[in-house]
Design a protein around this motif. Structure first.
Motif, PDB file in Angstrom:
ATOM      1  N   SER A  40      -4.730  -6.352  -0.963  1.00 51.04           N
ATOM      2  CA  SER A  40      -3.393  -5.783  -1.126  1.00 51.04           C
ATOM      3  C   SER A  40      -3.245  -5.206  -2.535  1.00 51.04           C
ATOM      4  CB  SER A  40      -2.334  -6.867  -0.911  1.00 51.04           C
ATOM      5  OG  SER A  40      -1.102  -6.496  -1.480  1.00 51.04           O
ATOM      6  N   PRO A  41      -2.766  -3.960  -2.664  1.00 48.13           N
ATOM      7  CA  PRO A  41      -2.605  -3.380  -4.006  1.00 48.13           C
ATOM      8  C   PRO A  41      -1.611  -4.149  -4.868  1.00 48.13           C
ATOM      9  CG  PRO A  41      -1.589  -1.993  -2.326  1.00 48.13           C
ATOM     10  CD  PRO A  41      -2.392  -3.025  -1.604  1.00 48.13           C
ATOM     11  N   ARG A  42      -0.609  -4.780  -4.239  1.00 46.07           N
ATOM     12  CA  ARG A  42       0.360  -5.531  -5.036  1.00 46.07           C
ATOM     13  C   ARG A  42      -0.302  -6.755  -5.668  1.00 46.07           C
ATOM     14  NH1 ARG A  42       3.427  -9.908  -5.258  1.00 46.07           N
ATOM     15  NH2 ARG A  42       5.332  -9.725  -6.485  1.00 46.07           N
ATOM     16  N   TYR A  43      -1.132  -7.442  -4.903  1.00 44.31           N
ATOM     17  CA  TYR A  43      -1.825  -8.603  -5.458  1.00 44.31           C
ATOM     18  C   TYR A  43      -2.703  -8.180  -6.633  1.00 44.31           C
ATOM     19  CZ  TYR A  43      -5.107 -12.450  -5.951  1.00 44.31           C
ATOM     20  OH  TYR A  43      -5.886 -13.455  -6.477  1.00 44.31           O
ATOM     21  N   LEU A  44      -3.389  -7.060  -6.468  1.00 42.84           N
ATOM     22  CA  LEU A  44      -4.240  -6.559  -7.550  1.00 42.84           C
ATOM     23  C   LEU A  44      -3.410  -6.227  -8.781  1.00 42.84           C
ATOM     24  CD1 LEU A  44      -6.543  -4.221  -5.434  1.00 42.84           C
ATOM     25  CD2 LEU A  44      -7.197  -6.409  -6.459  1.00 42.84           C
ATOM     26  N   PHE A  45      -2.245  -5.590  -8.580  1.00 37.47           N
ATOM     27  CA  PHE A  45      -1.399  -5.175  -9.693  1.00 37.47           C
ATOM     28  C   PHE A  45      -0.907  -6.374 -10.491  1.00 37.47           C
ATOM     29  CE2 PHE A  45       2.357  -3.853 -11.893  1.00 37.47           C
ATOM     30  CZ  PHE A  45       2.152  -2.514 -12.222  1.00 37.47           C
ATOM     31  N   ILE A  46      -0.387  -7.388  -9.805  1.00 38.05           N
ATOM     32  CA  ILE A  46       0.190  -8.527 -10.515  1.00 38.05           C
ATOM     33  C   ILE A  46      -0.884  -9.408 -11.155  1.00 38.05           C
ATOM     34  CG2 ILE A  46       2.255  -8.589  -9.079  1.00 38.05           C
ATOM     35  CD1 ILE A  46       1.087 -10.882  -7.520  1.00 38.05           C
ATOM     36  N   ASN A  47      -2.145  -9.174 -10.796  1.00 37.04           N
ATOM     37  CA  ASN A  47      -3.237  -9.899 -11.430  1.00 37.04           C
ATOM     38  C   ASN A  47      -3.967  -9.036 -12.455  1.00 37.04           C
ATOM     39  OD1 ASN A  47      -3.895 -12.789 -10.124  1.00 37.04           O
ATOM     40  ND2 ASN A  47      -3.020 -11.450  -8.553  1.00 37.04           N
ATOM     41  N   GLY A  48      -3.281  -8.003 -12.917  1.00 42.44           N
ATOM     42  CA  GLY A  48      -3.802  -7.199 -14.015  1.00 42.44           C
ATOM     43  C   GLY A  48      -4.773  -6.108 -13.635  1.00 42.44           C
ATOM     44  N   VAL A  97      -6.867   1.494  -4.444  1.00 43.74           N
ATOM     45  CA  VAL A  97      -6.667   1.041  -3.066  1.00 43.74           C
ATOM     46  C   VAL A  97      -5.604   1.892  -2.377  1.00 43.74           C
ATOM     47  CG1 VAL A  97      -5.835  -0.854  -1.619  1.00 43.74           C
ATOM     48  CG2 VAL A  97      -7.455  -1.317  -3.464  1.00 43.74           C
ATOM     49  N   LEU A  98      -4.521   2.192  -3.080  1.00 40.73           N
ATOM     50  CA  LEU A  98      -3.477   3.049  -2.512  1.00 40.73           C
ATOM     51  C   LEU A  98      -4.049   4.419  -2.149  1.00 40.73           C
ATOM     52  CD1 LEU A  98      -0.464   2.229  -4.883  1.00 40.73           C
ATOM     53  CD2 LEU A  98      -0.638   1.659  -2.456  1.00 40.73           C
ATOM     54  N   CYS A  99      -4.853   4.974  -3.040  1.00 37.01           N
ATOM     55  CA  CYS A  99      -5.470   6.275  -2.768  1.00 37.01           C
ATOM     56  C   CYS A  99      -6.411   6.194  -1.568  1.00 37.01           C
ATOM     57  CB  CYS A  99      -6.243   6.763  -3.999  1.00 37.01           C
ATOM     58  SG  CYS A  99      -5.197   7.133  -5.427  1.00 37.01           S
ATOM     59  N   TYR A 100      -7.144   5.105  -1.465  1.00 38.90           N
ATOM     60  CA  TYR A 100      -8.091   4.924  -0.359  1.00 38.90           C
ATOM     61  C   TYR A 100      -7.367   4.750   0.972  1.00 38.90           C
ATOM     62  CZ  TYR A 100     -11.592   2.517   2.533  1.00 38.90           C
ATOM     63  OH  TYR A 100     -12.415   2.135   3.549  1.00 38.90           O
ATOM     64  N   ILE A 101      -6.340   3.919   0.977  1.00 36.61           N
ATOM     65  CA  ILE A 101      -5.629   3.619   2.220  1.00 36.61           C
ATOM     66  C   ILE A 101      -4.850   4.832   2.728  1.00 36.61           C
ATOM     67  CG2 ILE A 101      -3.658   2.316   3.139  1.00 36.61           C
ATOM     68  CD1 ILE A 101      -6.194   0.740   3.255  1.00 36.61           C
ATOM     69  N   PHE A 102      -4.250   5.584   1.805  1.00 39.89           N
ATOM     70  CA  PHE A 102      -3.412   6.714   2.214  1.00 39.89           C
ATOM     71  C   PHE A 102      -4.112   8.065   2.053  1.00 39.89           C
ATOM     72  CE2 PHE A 102      -0.333   3.368   0.919  1.00 39.89           C
ATOM     73  CZ  PHE A 102       0.193   3.132   2.184  1.00 39.89           C
ATOM     74  N   ASP A 103      -5.377   8.045   1.604  1.00 36.07           N
ATOM     75  CA  ASP A 103      -6.184   9.258   1.462  1.00 36.07           C
ATOM     76  C   ASP A 103      -5.458  10.313   0.638  1.00 36.07           C
ATOM     77  OD1 ASP A 103      -8.331  10.956   1.725  1.00 36.07           O
ATOM     78  OD2 ASP A 103      -7.778  11.657   3.733  1.00 36.07           O
ATOM     79  N   ARG A 104      -5.058   9.912  -0.552  1.00 39.93           N
ATOM     80  CA  ARG A 104      -4.348  10.801  -1.466  1.00 39.93           C
ATOM     81  C   ARG A 104      -4.987  10.729  -2.855  1.00 39.93           C
ATOM     82  NH1 ARG A 104      -2.465  12.252   2.741  1.00 39.93           N
ATOM     83  NH2 ARG A 104      -0.256  12.351   3.365  1.00 39.93           N
TER      84      ARG A 104
END
Length: 505
Positions: free
Chosen positions: A199-207, A215-222
């Motif tokens: 989850s990108p949120r878990y990654l974000f809050i863990n620095g 991950v957001l770019c990969y999941i949404f292909d942007r």
């Protein structure tokens, strides 16, 4: 726990996430459905001393008690492990528990296996919807999370008809094989976790902020500078900023007022699962064969066949929210659904209370079976799927890793309660037992109408705004369309990021 980018970016990656989550919920349905017929098998009964009444209730419901403690365990370990590792640990526990159940020769041995399986299922069910919600678009989040509960129905159908086929065999194969066949599903889920991201949120809050954006770019292909990525990344930033403003999360936040109305939202999520279980669904899913034999008076083989048909009705009903939740919404389908479920139980009570000739009672029994089927269709289309969506989206982002396990624990605590009392009330109260669930279903109608807001089409950030800007308890009377319009306006006005927005090394 690194993942391999086996799937192409965008839709294939999102489909892989959805497949893994849905397969995990097939396991949920399998475990619920398998024991419903297994406990009536002659070899099973001989092996464990013909348990009945409350003793049988304890054997069956210990699994749900394990699920409750699995949610509590997830409250402590989930935020540290992350979504993927938590689901992976859940699969390992399920495999261990199923192995113990399938190899049991004594009741304590079997009960330990059921409890361990429950621990894994509790961790799984309090992680999977949250994980799916955090990797879904707002426009399809409801459908995807609801589809997980649809796959509970698919697991139930597989379990019932597998049990029915094996009921014609002799010896321990009739119950050990269907129990052990859950293991391949758990293994596939475990392997799939190596090919989907955290989850990108878990990654974000863990620095790991850059990893979260990747991950957001990969999941949404942007690309990183695409407005969709800016909006999603900004949503995570806002949630973490709110957490910093409110202070470090602790369980005390659940009983204190805050700007995000965390306490209210966790209670709403908890209440949705409470309603799901006190609506009486697991009286049917766990004991439909027993109910049809003891309450309706059907012959055992016919009861097993109709039990399988009942689960098919449950699954067919679940197709509605799996495809239409993001069009029909959350609130009103629950209002209509629980009213319909209450009416079905009322008619079942009336029909089973009628005394008279054998022919009259047979006709009344047949009509009661019809209302059991109708209940399954209605519940599948409403109370089965939508509460899982509510739990995954209504709790604020800064508290979701803690709040979702607490909310899902409601499912298992009251599941345990219903499964434990069902053998007793069916035997002692007979047709009056169904009046209990008639009353509870009707009571949930005003609860969902007045206190639960509509959230279809809203981003998780917009749901935060909906609650923070409306301090009333009667959230069902709040117009969510204004928030939706504001959200669309903000989305249209998003531009490419300025230089000071982009993180630099």
């Amino acid at each position: 726990m690194k993942y391999i980018q086996f799937w192409n970016p965008g839709k294939p990656a999102r489909n892989a996430v959805t497949f893994t989550c849905e397969l995990a919920f097939v396991l949920f349905g399998l475990e619920q459905g398998i024991l419903g017929i297994v406990i009536l098998g002659q070899d099973f009964l001989n092996q464990f001393g013909h348990p009945t009444g409350s003793y049988l209730g304890i054997i069956v419901s210990l699994y749900t008690l394990g699920c409750f403690f699995g949610c509590i365990l997830n409250y402590f370990v989930g935020p540290k492990l992350g979504r993927r590792k938590t689901i992976g640990l859940a699969m390992i526990l399920i495999i261990i528990g199923i192995t113990l159940q399938a190899s049991a020769f004594t009741v304590p041995h079997f009960m330990v296996g059921r409890f361990i399986t429950g621990l894994g299922t509790g961790m799984e069910t309090s992680s999977v919807p949250m994980y799916q919600a955090e990797l879904s678009k707002a426009s399809s989040r409801g459908n995807k999370v609801s589809s997980e509960a649809l796959f509970v129905g698919i697991g139930l159908v597989i379990a019932y008809f597998m049990d029915f086929g094996l009921s014609y065999t002799n010896g321990p194969l009739a119950w050990r094989l269907p129990i052990s066949l859950q293991i391949p599903f758990a293994i596939v889920v475990l392997v799939s976790l190596f090919f989907i991201p955290e989850s990108p949120r878990y990654l974000f809050i863990n620095g790991q902020k850059e990893k979260a954006k990747e991950v957001l770019c990969y999941i949404f292909d942007r690309e990183p500078d695409h407005p969709d990525i800016i909006e999603s990344y900004g949503e995570i930033e806002e949630a973490v900023a709110l957490e910093e403003i409110e202070g470090k999360y602790s369980w005390k936040r659940l009983v204190k007022k805050d700007h995000a109305r965390t306490r209210t939202r966790v209670l709403l999520a908890y209440g949705s699962m409470f309603a799901q279980q006190l609506g009486g669904i697991n009286l049917i899913n766990y004991y439909i064969t027993t109910v049809l034999v003891e309450s309706v008076g059907l012959e055992h083989t016919l009861a097993m066949i109709l039990g399988g048909v009942s689960t098919v009705c449950f699954t067919i009903g679940s197709l509605v929210p799996a495809f239409l939740t993001d069009r029909l919404g959350r609130r009103m389908p629950l209002v209509y659904g629980f009213f319909g479920c209450g009416f079905c139980f009322l008619m079942i009570s009336v029909l089973l209370s009628i005394q008279g000739s054998d022919a009259l009672q047979a006709r009344c029994g047949a009509a009661a079976v019809g209302f059991f089927f109708l209940y399954q269709l209605i519940f599948g289309a409403s109370g089965n799927c939508i509460p899982w969506t509510i739990c995954a989206e209504i709790i604020p982002l800064h508290a979701r890793a803690y709040g979702v396990p607490i909310a899902i624990s409601s499912n298992w605590l009251w599941n345990f309660f219903v499964v434990e009392i069902t053998p007793v009330i069916i035997t002692d109260l007979q047709w009056k037992a169904y009046l209990i669930f008639t009353c509870t279903n009707f009571a949930f109608v005003p609860m969902f109408y007045f206190f639960y807001p509509e959230t279809k089409g809203l981003t998780l950030e917009a749901i935060d705004k909906l609650f923070s800007e409306n301090r009333t308890a009667f959230m069902g009377l709040v117009d969510h369309k204004k928030i939706f319009v504001d959200q669309k306006s903000e989305s249209i006005s998003v531009e490419k990021p300025q230089v000071d927005y982009v993180e630099t090394a």
